[in-house]
Design a protein around this motif. Sequence first.
Motif, PDB file in Angstrom:
ATOM      1  N   GLU A   1       0.823  -1.205   0.000  1.00  0.00           N
ATOM      2  CA  GLU A   1       0.000   0.000   0.000  1.00  0.00           C
ATOM      3  C   GLU A   1       0.859   1.257   0.000  1.00  0.00           C
ATOM      4  O   GLU A   1       0.500   2.262  -0.605  1.00  0.00           O
ATOM      5  CB  GLU A   1      -0.958   0.008   1.187  1.00  0.00           C
ATOM      6  N   GLN A   2       2.023   1.199   0.655  1.00  0.00           N
ATOM      7  CA  GLN A   2       2.940   2.345   0.613  1.00  0.00           C
ATOM      8  C   GLN A   2       3.382   2.612  -0.823  1.00  0.00           C
ATOM      9  O   GLN A   2       3.446   3.763  -1.261  1.00  0.00           O
ATOM     10  CB  GLN A   2       4.172   2.082   1.475  1.00  0.00           C
TER      11      GLN A   2
ATOM     12  N   ARG B   1       0.491   4.142  -2.759  1.00  0.00           N
ATOM     13  CA  ARG B   1       0.299   5.540  -2.387  1.00  0.00           C
ATOM     14  C   ARG B   1       1.369   6.433  -3.010  1.00  0.00           C
ATOM     15  O   ARG B   1       1.097   7.553  -3.411  1.00  0.00           O
ATOM     16  CB  ARG B   1       0.272   5.689  -0.879  1.00  0.00           C
TER      17      ARG B   1
ATOM     18  N   GLU C   1       0.595   9.708  -5.071  1.00  0.00           N
ATOM     19  CA  GLU C   1       0.888  11.004  -4.464  1.00  0.00           C
ATOM     20  C   GLU C   1       2.100  11.706  -5.068  1.00  0.00           C
ATOM     21  O   GLU C   1       2.099  12.922  -5.206  1.00  0.00           O
ATOM     22  CB  GLU C   1       1.099  10.830  -2.956  1.00  0.00           C
TER      23      GLU C   1
ATOM     24  N   VAL D   1      -3.436   3.984  -9.459  1.00  0.00           N
ATOM     25  CA  VAL D   1      -3.198   2.985  -8.417  1.00  0.00           C
ATOM     26  C   VAL D   1      -3.095   1.589  -9.025  1.00  0.00           C
ATOM     27  O   VAL D   1      -4.054   1.094  -9.605  1.00  0.00           O
ATOM     28  CB  VAL D   1      -4.345   3.000  -7.378  1.00  0.00           C
TER      29      VAL D   1
END
Length: 157
Positions: free
Chosen positions: A110-111, A114, A118, A124
Amino acid sequence: MLAAFLFWAHWGSGVPVFRSGTAPEPGWEAFRARYDVDYFGKDGQFVRAVQNGYHLVSYTTKYAPRFTRRTAADKVNSCVSCHTMEDFAYAFVNSDRFNARLGKRIGFEEQVQRCYVEHLDGYVPTIYDPAVRDIRLLSRAIAHHLQLTEGALKKEP
């Protein structure tokens, strides 16, 4: 005739389309030597995944264009624009921790997701996408070489 074609395709052709590996990008051989990737074998699925992970973080716009809107002309256009290779290893050994800013537990995958969104203004990827998996394997190989254990913190210079 089929057996002759298979032998030719795998050992005699020299045609790259019949090879499972990708051509190494600049810096791969130095990375491979620095982090002793050959410990895991000269070739194999794990080493090829680490190589793909290296390509993904070093040449993101070329190897993961579907997850970024950045171009080669942008200042921040790859993962290594913001992170060092050691950063990936420390993120790996410190993954699956509670993130106070988000108020939930965040895994390594998930990091990575993200970060694509970001910092590279991208899309995604799923957790199961090779673009996420191979970055995890790259991080694992670096952490192994640095002999990092779970929860190891990076020492500031």
